[in-house]
Design a protein around this motif. Structure first.
Motif, PDB file in Angstrom:
ATOM      1  N   GLY A   7     -33.505 -10.046 -20.289  1.00 23.13           N
ATOM      2  CA  GLY A   7     -32.060 -10.238 -20.401  1.00 23.13           C
ATOM      3  C   GLY A   7     -31.701 -11.361 -21.366  1.00 23.13           C
ATOM      4  O   GLY A   7     -30.777 -11.224 -22.179  1.00 23.13           O
ATOM      5  N   VAL A   8     -32.438 -12.446 -21.299  1.00 20.14           N
ATOM      6  CA  VAL A   8     -32.191 -13.576 -22.205  1.00 20.14           C
ATOM      7  C   VAL A   8     -32.489 -13.178 -23.653  1.00 20.14           C
ATOM      8  O   VAL A   8     -31.725 -13.502 -24.572  1.00 20.14           O
ATOM      9  CB  VAL A   8     -33.030 -14.803 -21.785  1.00 20.14           C
ATOM     10  N   LEU A   9     -33.594 -12.458 -23.865  1.00 21.00           N
ATOM     11  CA  LEU A   9     -33.939 -12.017 -25.219  1.00 21.00           C
ATOM     12  C   LEU A   9     -32.896 -11.057 -25.784  1.00 21.00           C
ATOM     13  O   LEU A   9     -32.505 -11.167 -26.947  1.00 21.00           O
ATOM     14  CB  LEU A   9     -35.318 -11.357 -25.230  1.00 21.00           C
ATOM     15  N   VAL A  10     -32.445 -10.129 -24.956  1.00 15.76           N
ATOM     16  CA  VAL A  10     -31.418  -9.178 -25.414  1.00 15.76           C
ATOM     17  C   VAL A  10     -30.127  -9.923 -25.750  1.00 15.76           C
ATOM     18  O   VAL A  10     -29.492  -9.652 -26.777  1.00 15.76           O
ATOM     19  CB  VAL A  10     -31.186  -8.065 -24.367  1.00 15.76           C
ATOM     20  N   ALA A  11     -29.739 -10.879 -24.912  1.00 11.20           N
ATOM     21  CA  ALA A  11     -28.530 -11.666 -25.178  1.00 11.20           C
ATOM     22  C   ALA A  11     -28.684 -12.461 -26.472  1.00 11.20           C
ATOM     23  O   ALA A  11     -27.758 -12.525 -27.292  1.00 11.20           O
ATOM     24  CB  ALA A  11     -28.242 -12.603 -24.001  1.00 11.20           C
ATOM     25  N   ALA A  12     -29.854 -13.048 -26.693  1.00  8.57           N
ATOM     26  CA  ALA A  12     -30.094 -13.811 -27.927  1.00  8.57           C
ATOM     27  C   ALA A  12     -30.054 -12.892 -29.138  1.00  8.57           C
ATOM     28  O   ALA A  12     -29.487 -13.252 -30.184  1.00  8.57           O
ATOM     29  CB  ALA A  12     -31.434 -14.530 -27.845  1.00  8.57           C
ATOM     30  N   LEU A  13     -30.636 -11.716 -29.013  1.00 10.17           N
ATOM     31  CA  LEU A  13     -30.629 -10.762 -30.120  1.00 10.17           C
ATOM     32  C   LEU A  13     -29.208 -10.313 -30.443  1.00 10.17           C
ATOM     33  O   LEU A  13     -28.825 -10.231 -31.613  1.00 10.17           O
ATOM     34  CB  LEU A  13     -31.509  -9.560 -29.763  1.00 10.17           C
ATOM     35  N   MET A  14     -28.422 -10.046 -29.420  1.00 15.97           N
ATOM     36  CA  MET A  14     -27.022  -9.647 -29.650  1.00 15.97           C
ATOM     37  C   MET A  14     -26.234 -10.771 -30.315  1.00 15.97           C
ATOM     38  O   MET A  14     -25.467 -10.531 -31.251  1.00 15.97           O
ATOM     39  CB  MET A  14     -26.370  -9.253 -28.332  1.00 15.97           C
ATOM     40  N   ALA A  15     -26.406 -11.978 -29.824  1.00 17.10           N
ATOM     41  CA  ALA A  15     -25.695 -13.121 -30.416  1.00 17.10           C
ATOM     42  C   ALA A  15     -26.104 -13.300 -31.869  1.00 17.10           C
ATOM     43  O   ALA A  15     -25.257 -13.530 -32.749  1.00 17.10           O
ATOM     44  CB  ALA A  15     -25.979 -14.389 -29.618  1.00 17.10           C
ATOM     45  N   LEU A  16     -27.383 -13.168 -32.148  1.00 19.18           N
ATOM     46  CA  LEU A  16     -27.868 -13.311 -33.515  1.00 19.18           C
ATOM     47  C   LEU A  16     -27.265 -12.242 -34.418  1.00 19.18           C
ATOM     48  O   LEU A  16     -26.765 -12.549 -35.497  1.00 19.18           O
ATOM     49  CB  LEU A  16     -29.394 -13.232 -33.532  1.00 19.18           C
ATOM     50  N   MET A  17     -27.283 -10.999 -33.953  1.00 17.96           N
ATOM     51  CA  MET A  17     -26.818  -9.904 -34.802  1.00 17.96           C
ATOM     52  C   MET A  17     -25.299  -9.846 -34.934  1.00 17.96           C
ATOM     53  O   MET A  17     -24.789  -9.418 -35.958  1.00 17.96           O
ATOM     54  CB  MET A  17     -27.359  -8.581 -34.281  1.00 17.96           C
ATOM     55  N   TRP A  18     -24.569 -10.249 -33.890  1.00 17.12           N
ATOM     56  CA  TRP A  18     -23.110 -10.146 -33.931  1.00 17.12           C
ATOM     57  C   TRP A  18     -22.413 -11.415 -34.384  1.00 17.12           C
ATOM     58  O   TRP A  18     -21.288 -11.358 -34.872  1.00 17.12           O
ATOM     59  CB  TRP A  18     -22.565  -9.746 -32.568  1.00 17.12           C
ATOM     60  N   LEU A  19     -23.043 -12.565 -34.209  1.00 19.48           N
ATOM     61  CA  LEU A  19     -22.387 -13.822 -34.551  1.00 19.48           C
ATOM     62  C   LEU A  19     -23.029 -14.546 -35.733  1.00 19.48           C
ATOM     63  O   LEU A  19     -22.341 -14.941 -36.665  1.00 19.48           O
ATOM     64  CB  LEU A  19     -22.370 -14.759 -33.334  1.00 19.48           C
ATOM     65  N   VAL A  20     -24.332 -14.714 -35.694  1.00 12.72           N
ATOM     66  CA  VAL A  20     -25.006 -15.535 -36.698  1.00 12.72           C
ATOM     67  C   VAL A  20     -25.135 -14.810 -38.033  1.00 12.72           C
ATOM     68  O   VAL A  20     -24.720 -15.336 -39.075  1.00 12.72           O
ATOM     69  CB  VAL A  20     -26.388 -16.001 -36.189  1.00 12.72           C
ATOM     70  N   LEU A  21     -25.718 -13.617 -38.027  1.00 13.75           N
ATOM     71  CA  LEU A  21     -25.945 -12.908 -39.292  1.00 13.75           C
ATOM     72  C   LEU A  21     -24.659 -12.598 -40.062  1.00 13.75           C
ATOM     73  O   LEU A  21     -24.610 -12.816 -41.277  1.00 13.75           O
ATOM     74  CB  LEU A  21     -26.758 -11.629 -39.054  1.00 13.75           C
ATOM     75  N   PRO A  22     -23.599 -12.101 -39.403  1.00 15.02           N
ATOM     76  CA  PRO A  22     -22.364 -11.878 -40.172  1.00 15.02           C
ATOM     77  C   PRO A  22     -21.824 -13.163 -40.805  1.00 15.02           C
ATOM     78  O   PRO A  22     -21.322 -13.140 -41.924  1.00 15.02           O
ATOM     79  CB  PRO A  22     -21.384 -11.323 -39.137  1.00 15.02           C
ATOM     80  N   ASN A  23     -21.942 -14.279 -40.113  1.00 13.99           N
ATOM     81  CA  ASN A  23     -21.472 -15.555 -40.680  1.00 13.99           C
ATOM     82  C   ASN A  23     -22.318 -15.986 -41.862  1.00 13.99           C
ATOM     83  O   ASN A  23     -21.807 -16.580 -42.803  1.00 13.99           O
ATOM     84  CB  ASN A  23     -21.461 -16.652 -39.610  1.00 13.99           C
TER      85      ASN A  23
END
Length: 90
Positions: A7-23
């Motif tokens: 769950g933590v890994l999936v949440a981190a992956l989602m945050a990375l793909m939806w928040l960090v990479l677009p920025n």
């Protein structure tokens, strides 16, 4: 325990793909800028942008590594669950 890790890994992956990479891509320079360190070229859907070494590392190393680790932990959790189900049936 693996479920929590997954769950933590999936949440981190989602945050990375939806928040960090677009920025990273939206804030990237269109031309190299030595002063800011934006000298590493990335192809953003056919548009070349220039990012810092840290941003390049996040995009090129961290993202694939996090994706692979998430898949492996998910597969292990799935196999473990199947083994428990098989044992409970016997």
């Amino acid at each position: 325990m693996r479920g929590i890790v997954l769950g933590v890994l999936v949440a981190a992956l989602m945050a990375l793909m939806w928040l960090v990479l677009p920025n990273i891509y939206e804030g990237a320079a269109n031309a190299p800028n030595e002063a800011t360190g934006e000298v590493w070229a990335l192809n953003n859907h056919g548009r070349i942008v220039y990012v810092t070494q840290l941003e390049k590392l996040i995009q090129s190393v961290l993202t694939p590594a996090l994706f692979i680790v998430t898949l492996v932990v998910g597969a292990l959790a799935f196999v473990r669950r199947k083994q428990r189900e098989d044992r409970s049936e016997n």
